[in-house]
Design a protein around this motif. Structure first.
Motif, PDB file in Angstrom:
ATOM      1  N   VAL A 280       0.851  -1.197   0.000  1.00 62.31           N
ATOM      2  CA  VAL A 280       0.000   0.000   0.000  1.00 62.31           C
ATOM      3  C   VAL A 280       0.881   1.239   0.000  1.00 62.31           C
ATOM      4  O   VAL A 280       1.838   1.326   0.783  1.00 62.31           O
ATOM      5  N   VAL A 282       0.896   5.233   0.754  1.00 64.05           N
ATOM      6  CA  VAL A 282       0.144   6.268   1.456  1.00 64.05           C
ATOM      7  C   VAL A 282       0.618   7.635   0.972  1.00 64.05           C
ATOM      8  O   VAL A 282       1.816   7.949   1.065  1.00 64.05           O
ATOM      9  N   MET A 307      -5.899   4.143  10.263  1.00 60.35           N
ATOM     10  CA  MET A 307      -4.892   5.015   9.666  1.00 60.35           C
ATOM     11  C   MET A 307      -3.569   4.906  10.416  1.00 60.35           C
ATOM     12  O   MET A 307      -2.502   4.767   9.814  1.00 60.35           O
ATOM     13  N   LEU A 310      -1.955   1.364   9.881  1.00 63.77           N
ATOM     14  CA  LEU A 310      -1.493   1.150   8.516  1.00 63.77           C
ATOM     15  C   LEU A 310      -0.225   1.939   8.233  1.00 63.77           C
ATOM     16  O   LEU A 310       0.746   1.409   7.664  1.00 63.77           O
ATOM     17  N   TYR A 328      -3.695   4.663  -0.528  1.00 64.14           N
ATOM     18  CA  TYR A 328      -4.549   5.081   0.585  1.00 64.14           C
ATOM     19  C   TYR A 328      -4.663   6.597   0.643  1.00 64.14           C
ATOM     20  O   TYR A 328      -3.652   7.309   0.600  1.00 64.14           O
ATOM     21  N   PRO A 330      -5.344   9.357   3.050  1.00 65.19           N
ATOM     22  CA  PRO A 330      -5.311   9.411   4.519  1.00 65.19           C
ATOM     23  C   PRO A 330      -6.041  10.601   5.118  1.00 65.19           C
ATOM     24  O   PRO A 330      -5.437  11.482   5.729  1.00 65.19           O
ATOM     25  N   HIS A 377      -7.520   3.149  -5.536  1.00 61.48           N
ATOM     26  CA  HIS A 377      -7.378   3.992  -4.356  1.00 61.48           C
ATOM     27  C   HIS A 377      -8.484   3.619  -3.354  1.00 61.48           C
ATOM     28  O   HIS A 377      -9.559   3.158  -3.750  1.00 61.48           O
ATOM     29  N   LEU A 379     -10.283   4.558   0.802  1.00 65.63           N
ATOM     30  CA  LEU A 379     -10.419   5.434   1.966  1.00 65.63           C
ATOM     31  C   LEU A 379     -11.156   4.668   3.056  1.00 65.63           C
ATOM     32  O   LEU A 379     -11.862   3.693   2.781  1.00 65.63           O
ATOM     33  N   CYS A 397     -13.376   4.973  -6.073  1.00 60.01           N
ATOM     34  CA  CYS A 397     -12.512   4.399  -5.034  1.00 60.01           C
ATOM     35  C   CYS A 397     -13.212   3.239  -4.331  1.00 60.01           C
ATOM     36  O   CYS A 397     -14.438   3.119  -4.325  1.00 60.01           O
ATOM     37  N   LEU A 593      -8.344  -4.361   6.221  1.00 61.82           N
ATOM     38  CA  LEU A 593      -7.443  -4.345   5.076  1.00 61.82           C
ATOM     39  C   LEU A 593      -7.752  -5.503   4.124  1.00 61.82           C
ATOM     40  O   LEU A 593      -7.690  -5.344   2.897  1.00 61.82           O
TER      41      LEU A 593
END
Length: 604
Positions: A280, A282, A307, A310, A328, A330, A377, A379, A397, A593
């Protein structure tokens, strides 16, 4: 002679003090002028950027030299902007952690992570157990324009206070988003709108939801965001999908009970591949407190803990975006509302505009969004308004949403249901976990909470007070000692009622599992968490809203043997809903996840 020496010493000391003071004033003045000049230069240079549309069909990319210039500007802005303090303290975790060459927290610093995980580390035994905020109707929008990233206010607290009032609900003024305002902001992205399924009967059953999920994996969702150019990660995802679809049959597993899952073999193989393969990326861009500053306490804590964990992961995070299977975004949906929402405006148009501006920025600076139009992507957003705020510009997303409502644009096979978990004591997230055995649960059903939405008053009207000794239904409880009463009721009841409020989601679903009480979900078209993997009907009861009058009869009709099996399965599935400061195998962090990973694989 001695007197003259003393006088000379005093004179010299005075001169030194004056000189030191002058030097200090010059240094401070120079720094002030330098910082102001740097800020002006940055803001002026930012005006010269010409955004490139995320939907540029030609997939236009920036020259490498311009990309480097933008990176320097972003670094400059981060030096100018300072994160807000919380109760007079900065984010201790960010200051204390030691970072490895790959930018991850070292295992040797995990103790500091546990000790400083929460900005507000004061445990309050008087805090209430019912943590649901007042809900909005999430209609469409009209309000002042969004603040640009450089102009975010700095006087916003970055953690959510979990303390509540006498009826276990925070006294937040109910804000209804007007439905007569600008509908263009609230529309779904055109390519996603055709994927939304609306039940003909008005309500989807769990089996119908599962059928839609399977259909989506085999048809339309795979065509959303088809890559404009190939990448090695595409081949890796196809490999993972083939491995999952042809996974070896597993009948028994020491850690996983087959009855809890739709297909244990596929889930376990998918989970193993996630652990081995998933990377992933970020995005570092974005200003606090909306970006990179999650809520870690209260009913919106899911998005914050996810958050935090991760970003600190050495297993899943990559600094090379070319190796990323997922990107991700964020941001905190709670801090977005807390920072930018104008009380009384009944509109989140400026919140939506802020997110659009952020996407414009990253799609101008990088090419990754443009490659798939955002379909790789994702969220994680727990605020009630998140579906309406993200459906237009982030519609492609993978959206992990607490408010997972089929009727509000939730797309099976793309979006995932995020568990709404309440964190009262971040230092001890597993405090009071567990419950009594079935033989020590004399209460048939329990509920206590604020009268949010149309349904809860019906529940209290029919069963509230002392009308029925088997049904402990309360409109409210006073704070203080009643917090312990609330927990004891859950630990002592066979079934815990989880009714909808203003929206379909409620923290009681996870609370019931936390206290080993069989959840009774009364919320039409609510997609339960980890739906891709878990067979919820094996450990929870679903009752349609229209059948509230038959609630007691429905619960009493469940044979005792079946109840005992469900309660045992609640205990078994509990590990999937527990937060740990250092993530553990199959815990809630990994399950969130995995849901995102699973949908990403089946988009390929």
């Amino acid at each position: 002679m001695r007197q003259k020496l003393q006088v000379l010493r005093r004179v010299e000391a005075t001169r030194l003090l004056l000189f030191a003071g002058l030097v200090f004033i010059l240094i401070v003045g120079f720094q002030y002028v330098n910082v102001q000049y740097s800020s002006v230069v940055f803001l002026l240079s930012a005006e010269d950027k010409i955004p490139i549309s995320r939907n540029d069909n030609n997939g236009t990319l920036l020259p490498s030299s311009e990309s480097e210039t933008l990176s320097v500007k972003s670094m400059s802005s981060s030096n100018i902007y300072h994160a807000p303090e919380v109760d007079g303290r900065e984010d201790v975790l960010e200051r204390k952690r030691i970072v490895s060459d790959e930018g991850h927290i070292l295992d040797s610093e995990m103790k500091d992570l546990q000790d400083t995980f929460m900005e507000d580390d004061t445990d309050n035994d008087n805090e209430s157990p019912d943590f649901e905020t007042r809900r909005s109707s999430n209609k469409s929008l009209s309000s002042p324009s969004a603040l640009p990233p450089e102009d975010l206010p700095t006087d916003i607290e970055s953690t959510e206070d979990a303390s509540t009032n006498s009826d276990y609900e925070r006294k937040e003024k109910l804000e209804i988003l007007e439905n007569e305002s600008d509908h263009s902001v609230d529309k779904l992205a055109p390519e996603v709108e055709k994927l939304v399924q609306v039940p003909n009967s008005g309500v989807f059953s769990i089996s119908q939801m599962m059928s839609l999920l399977n259909q989506s994996h085999n048809s339309h969702v795979s065509r959303v965001g088809k890559p404009r150019w190939s990448s090695p990660v595409d081949r890796e995802l196809l490999y993972a999908r083939n491995q999952i679809e042809n996974s070896p049959i597993i009948e028994n597993d020491p850690l996983l009970h087959a009855s809890l899952y739709w297909n244990l073999s596929m889930f376990k193989r998918s989970y193993e591949l996630m652990e081995k393969m998933l990377k992933v990326y970020v995005y570092r861009e974005g200003k606090r407190p909306i970006m990179h500053k999650p809520v870690l306490k209260g009913i919106y804590a899911s998005e914050g803990w996810f958050m935090k964990l991760l970003k600190s992961s050495k297993t899943f995070i990559t600094k090379d975006p070319h190796k990323a299977h997922l990107f991700y975004l964020p941001f905190s949906s709670k801090m977005l509302e807390k920072t930018l929402y104008v009380p009384g405006s009944h509109s989140d148009k400026n919140l939506v505009e802020f997110l659009k501006n952020y996407l414009d920025m990253i799609s101008t600076k990088y090419r990754y969004w443009n490659r798939t139009e955002g379909s790789d992507h994702f969220l994680a957003a727990c605020h009630d308004w998140a579906p309406s705020e993200t459906r237009r510009y982030m519609g492609n997303c993978i959206r992990a949403l607490c408010n997972s409502d089929v009727t509000e644009g939730f797309v099976f096979g793309k979006d995932v249901a995020l568990p709404e978990t309440t964190i009262l004591f971040p230092r001890r997230p597993l405090r009071a976990v567990g419950g009594k055995p079935p033989t020590q649960r004399p209460i048939l059903a329990f509920f206590a909470g604020g009268m949010h939405g149309y349904f809860r008053p019906l529940l209290v009207k029919r069963w509230g007070g002392s009308k029925d000794p088997d049904m402990k239904i309360f409109s409210q409880m006073s704070k203080g000692k009643d917090m312990k009463r609330y927990i004891q009721y859950m630990k002592s009841s066979k079934y815990c009622i989880c009714p909808r409020g203003y929206e379909v989601n409620s923290p009681r679903v996870v609370e019931a599992i936390f206290y080993e009480c069989v959840p009774v979900i009364i919320s039409d078209n609510f997609v339960p968490p980890f739906f891709e993997a878990l067979n919820w009907e094996s450990f929870a009861v679903f009752v349609m809203e229209k059948d509230v009058g038959d609630l007691k009869r429905i619960l009493q009709s469940i044979p005792d043997e079946k109840y005992r099996k469900m309660q045992m399965r609640v205990k078994m599935v509990q590990k999937h809903f527990l937060w740990h400061a250092k993530p553990e195998k199959y815990d809630i962090f990994h399950m969130i996840l995995h849901s995102v990973w699973f949908n990403r694989v089946f988009q390929s």
